[in-house]
Design a protein around this motif. Sequence first.
Motif, PDB file in Angstrom:
ATOM      1  N   UNK A  79      -4.496  21.597  67.160  1.00 46.71           N
ATOM      2  CA  UNK A  79      -3.583  20.727  67.910  1.00 46.71           C
ATOM      3  C   UNK A  79      -3.000  21.409  69.133  1.00 46.71           C
ATOM      4  N   UNK A  80      -2.872  22.730  69.057  1.00 44.18           N
ATOM      5  CA  UNK A  80      -2.184  23.425  70.136  1.00 44.18           C
ATOM      6  C   UNK A  80      -3.118  24.044  71.156  1.00 44.18           C
ATOM      7  N   UNK A  81      -4.373  24.242  70.770  1.00 42.37           N
ATOM      8  CA  UNK A  81      -5.312  24.880  71.696  1.00 42.37           C
ATOM      9  C   UNK A  81      -6.001  23.847  72.570  1.00 42.37           C
ATOM     10  N   UNK A  82      -6.371  24.274  73.748  1.00 43.59           N
ATOM     11  CA  UNK A  82      -7.249  23.451  74.576  1.00 43.59           C
ATOM     12  C   UNK A  82      -8.621  23.433  73.912  1.00 43.59           C
ATOM     13  N   UNK A  83      -9.422  22.377  74.180  1.00 46.59           N
ATOM     14  CA  UNK A  83     -10.752  22.312  73.561  1.00 46.59           C
ATOM     15  C   UNK A  83     -11.557  23.611  73.732  1.00 46.59           C
ATOM     16  N   UNK A  84     -11.482  24.196  74.917  1.00 47.63           N
ATOM     17  CA  UNK A  84     -12.265  25.407  75.161  1.00 47.63           C
ATOM     18  C   UNK A  84     -11.715  26.583  74.346  1.00 47.63           C
ATOM     19  N   UNK A  85     -10.387  26.601  74.164  1.00 48.90           N
ATOM     20  CA  UNK A  85      -9.773  27.660  73.350  1.00 48.90           C
ATOM     21  C   UNK A  85     -10.106  27.475  71.872  1.00 48.90           C
ATOM     22  N   UNK A  86     -10.168  26.236  71.459  1.00 46.16           N
ATOM     23  CA  UNK A  86     -10.529  25.912  70.077  1.00 46.16           C
ATOM     24  C   UNK A  86     -11.967  26.375  69.800  1.00 46.16           C
ATOM     25  N   UNK A  87     -12.857  26.151  70.764  1.00 45.98           N
ATOM     26  CA  UNK A  87     -14.242  26.627  70.636  1.00 45.98           C
ATOM     27  C   UNK A  87     -14.272  28.140  70.443  1.00 45.98           C
ATOM     28  N   UNK A  88     -13.432  28.837  71.210  1.00 42.07           N
ATOM     29  CA  UNK A  88     -13.377  30.296  71.117  1.00 42.07           C
ATOM     30  C   UNK A  88     -12.864  30.725  69.741  1.00 42.07           C
ATOM     31  N   UNK A  89     -11.887  29.981  69.225  1.00 38.09           N
ATOM     32  CA  UNK A  89     -11.332  30.247  67.897  1.00 38.09           C
ATOM     33  C   UNK A  89     -12.426  30.101  66.837  1.00 38.09           C
ATOM     34  N   UNK A  90     -13.220  29.024  66.940  1.00 32.20           N
ATOM     35  CA  UNK A  90     -14.310  28.790  65.990  1.00 32.20           C
ATOM     36  C   UNK A  90     -15.361  29.896  66.086  1.00 32.20           C
ATOM     37  N   UNK A  91     -15.635  30.282  67.311  1.00 33.69           N
ATOM     38  CA  UNK A  91     -16.631  31.331  67.534  1.00 33.69           C
ATOM     39  C   UNK A  91     -16.191  32.621  66.841  1.00 33.69           C
ATOM     40  N   UNK A  92     -14.900  32.910  66.947  1.00 35.24           N
ATOM     41  CA  UNK A  92     -14.345  34.106  66.321  1.00 35.24           C
ATOM     42  C   UNK A  92     -14.484  34.024  64.801  1.00 35.24           C
ATOM     43  N   UNK A  93     -14.242  32.841  64.252  1.00 34.84           N
ATOM     44  CA  UNK A  93     -14.361  32.642  62.806  1.00 34.84           C
ATOM     45  C   UNK A  93     -15.798  32.867  62.357  1.00 34.84           C
TER      46      UNK A  93
END
Length: 96
Positions: A79-93
């Motif tokens: 909810x708080x991340x921009x779509x591109x930041x969310x993608x980066x978060x998933x990539x990290x996971x």
Amino acid sequence: MDWMEASEEQMRRERQKARELRNSQWWKNRIASGICHYCGKKVAPRDLTLDHIVPLVRGGRSSKGNCVPACKECNSQKQHLLPVEWEAYLEKLRQG
Ligand SMILES: [Zn+2]
């Protein structure tokens, strides 16, 4: 990718469908394992929220393929991340 803007009418319909899905046996089975779709962590089933992979505001639907269980942490990140930041978060996971 085109930025799809959902209409008010469509949003209302999809939110209603999401409510129905949340009450379905399918969803109860889905959260019974307590596994977050994104980070794979095991949490209490009651701590899993129904998350739309493609958000409703971006034209996502409340279909079984687009609705996944997410832990509170992933849900608030999303909810708080921009779509591109969310993608980066998933990539990290994914990288662990
Ligand atoms: Zn998670």
